[in-house]
Design an enzyme around this catalytic site. Structure first.
Site, PDB file in Angstrom:
ATOM      1  N   THR A 145      32.128  40.413  34.083  1.00 13.24           N
ATOM      2  CA  THR A 145      32.461  39.331  33.141  1.00 13.24           C
ATOM      3  C   THR A 145      33.253  38.215  33.822  1.00 13.24           C
ATOM      4  O   THR A 145      33.135  37.053  33.426  1.00 13.24           O
ATOM      5  CB  THR A 145      33.249  39.847  31.915  1.00 13.24           C
ATOM      6  OG1 THR A 145      34.518  40.349  32.343  1.00 13.24           O
ATOM      7  CG2 THR A 145      32.471  40.918  31.177  1.00 13.24           C
ATOM      8  N   ASN A 146      34.025  38.555  34.842  1.00 10.66           N
ATOM      9  CA  ASN A 146      34.730  37.496  35.571  1.00 10.66           C
ATOM     10  C   ASN A 146      33.750  36.634  36.363  1.00 10.66           C
ATOM     11  O   ASN A 146      33.923  35.409  36.456  1.00 10.66           O
ATOM     12  CB  ASN A 146      35.807  38.086  36.483  1.00 10.66           C
ATOM     13  CG  ASN A 146      37.093  38.360  35.734  1.00 10.66           C
ATOM     14  OD1 ASN A 146      37.783  37.434  35.322  1.00 10.66           O
ATOM     15  ND2 ASN A 146      37.397  39.628  35.513  1.00 10.66           N
ATOM     16  N   MET A 160      36.115  47.168  43.551  1.00 12.79           N
ATOM     17  CA  MET A 160      36.912  48.384  43.469  1.00 12.79           C
ATOM     18  C   MET A 160      37.141  49.086  44.810  1.00 12.79           C
ATOM     19  O   MET A 160      37.456  50.266  44.844  1.00 12.79           O
ATOM     20  CB  MET A 160      36.280  49.356  42.458  1.00 12.79           C
ATOM     21  CG  MET A 160      36.145  48.770  41.057  1.00 12.79           C
ATOM     22  SD  MET A 160      37.678  48.021  40.444  1.00 12.79           S
ATOM     23  CE  MET A 160      38.616  49.501  40.079  1.00 12.79           C
ATOM     24  N   LEU A 185      39.981  46.694  51.026  1.00 15.73           N
ATOM     25  CA  LEU A 185      39.474  46.070  52.251  1.00 15.73           C
ATOM     26  C   LEU A 185      40.373  46.421  53.434  1.00 15.73           C
ATOM     27  O   LEU A 185      41.517  46.820  53.259  1.00 15.73           O
ATOM     28  CB  LEU A 185      39.395  44.559  52.045  1.00 15.73           C
ATOM     29  CG  LEU A 185      38.465  44.156  50.892  1.00 15.73           C
ATOM     30  CD1 LEU A 185      38.650  42.701  50.533  1.00 15.73           C
ATOM     31  CD2 LEU A 185      37.007  44.454  51.251  1.00 15.73           C
ATOM     32  N   HIS A 238      43.848  40.356  39.027  1.00 10.98           N
ATOM     33  CA  HIS A 238      44.400  41.663  38.658  1.00 10.98           C
ATOM     34  C   HIS A 238      44.905  41.616  37.212  1.00 10.98           C
ATOM     35  O   HIS A 238      45.570  40.653  36.823  1.00 10.98           O
ATOM     36  CB  HIS A 238      45.538  42.043  39.621  1.00 10.98           C
ATOM     37  CG  HIS A 238      46.059  43.420  39.372  1.00 10.98           C
ATOM     38  ND1 HIS A 238      45.361  44.550  39.710  1.00 10.98           N
ATOM     39  CD2 HIS A 238      47.201  43.853  38.763  1.00 10.98           C
ATOM     40  CE1 HIS A 238      46.047  45.628  39.352  1.00 10.98           C
ATOM     41  NE2 HIS A 238      47.166  45.224  38.775  1.00 10.98           N
TER      42      HIS A 238
HETATM   43  C1  GRF Z   1      39.031  43.145  35.492  1.00 14.24           C
HETATM   44  O1  GRF Z   1      39.953  43.617  34.566  1.00 14.24           O
HETATM   45  C2  GRF Z   1      39.724  42.872  36.808  1.00 14.24           C
HETATM   46  O2  GRF Z   1      40.985  42.325  36.653  1.00 14.24           O
HETATM   47  C3  GRF Z   1      39.799  44.255  37.359  1.00 14.24           C
HETATM   48  O3  GRF Z   1      38.543  44.806  37.082  1.00 14.24           O
HETATM   49  C4  GRF Z   1      38.035  44.207  35.898  1.00 14.24           C
HETATM   50  C5  GRF Z   1      36.695  43.644  36.233  1.00 14.24           C
HETATM   51  O4  GRF Z   1      36.008  43.215  35.090  1.00 14.24           O
HETATM   52  N1  GRF Z   1      40.207  44.259  38.735  1.00 14.24           N
HETATM   53  P1  GRF Z   1      34.619  42.452  35.226  1.00 14.24           P
HETATM   54  O5  GRF Z   1      33.716  43.291  36.118  1.00 14.24           O
HETATM   55  O6  GRF Z   1      34.879  41.091  35.775  1.00 14.24           O
HETATM   56  O7  GRF Z   1      34.080  42.396  33.816  1.00 14.24           O
END
Ligand code: GRF
Length: 218
Positions: A14-15, A91, A94, A110
């Protein structure tokens, strides 16, 4: 001058979507997302990239240790030659050599108000700690996980009836605002990154509102 962005994402993306939406609306200029990379073949992030016509690549971690995987990623990125690498729900940790290959050019999002709640399950740990205000942070990636100079933060209230999902959704909406804004600031050359802190050049709109949760009325 265009600033090329590579996005690393492991999950639902989603980001990444928020970044692509911002780009479509002209709100990411002069940044352009030129590649999406994932360690998870089934990541929705890869499907989103495909749909939206962005080069998407699965970099297979199978049988590779952390160092070997970082090398594989570096090789994949190399062809792309990005100016900035954005970790959007990536996830994997690095390696120093990966980070040194893009000095002060890796951004992470984050789901907490860093330096609180570094690491996994930040939203659950915020609830367990009973904080009244939670939030999201973008920062420049350094060798320590979820540490490094802060770019932008957004605060959201914690409601008494929140569970992890409700709080995570509220934080996620904040992530979707500060990640594109951070990429844009980077691309505009407005971030000056020091050892521990970032200063932002140019006019900044700072709203002087105090978030008191719960608001106490007498
Ligand atoms: C988000 O909450 C980000 O902050 C965390 O993992 C999640 C990723 O969400 N590190 P998406 O894959 O962008 O929906």
């Amino acid at each position: 001058m265009m600033v090329s962005v590579a996005v690393l994402a492991s999950g639902r993306g989603t980001n990444l979507e928020a970044l692509l939406d911002a780009q479509e609306d002209g709100d990411l200029d002069p940044a352009r997302i030129e590649g999406v990379f994932s360690d998870n073949e089934d990541a929705r992030a890869l499907a989103i990239a495909h749909e939206r016509g962005v080069e998407a690549q699965f970099v297979d971690p199978d049988g590779l240790d952390r160092a070997a995987y970082a090398e594989a990623l570096l090789e994949a990125l190399d062809a792309n030659d990005p100016d900035v690498v954005v970790l959007a729900g990536f996830m994997r940790i690095l390696t120093p050599s990966f980070i040194q290959a893009y000095p002060d050019r890796i951004l992470n999002i984050h789901p907490s108000l860093l330096p609180q709640f570094r690491g996994l399950d930040a939203q659950r740990r915020a609830l367990e700690a009973g904080v009244r205000i939670a939030g999201a942070t973008t920062h420049i990636v350094r060798e320590d996980v979820d540490a490094g100079p802060i770019v932008l933060q957004a605060a959201v209230p914690v409601h008494p009836e929140d569970d992890v999902e409700r709080l995570s959704d509220r934080i996620l909406a904040a992530e979707h605002r500060i990640l594109p804004a951070s990429v844009r600031l980077f691309a505009e050359g407005r971030l000056s990154v020091g050892q521990d802190t970032v200063s932002i050049k140019g006019d900044l709109k700072i709203t002087d509102t105090t978030l008191i949760v719960p608001e106490v009325t007498s």
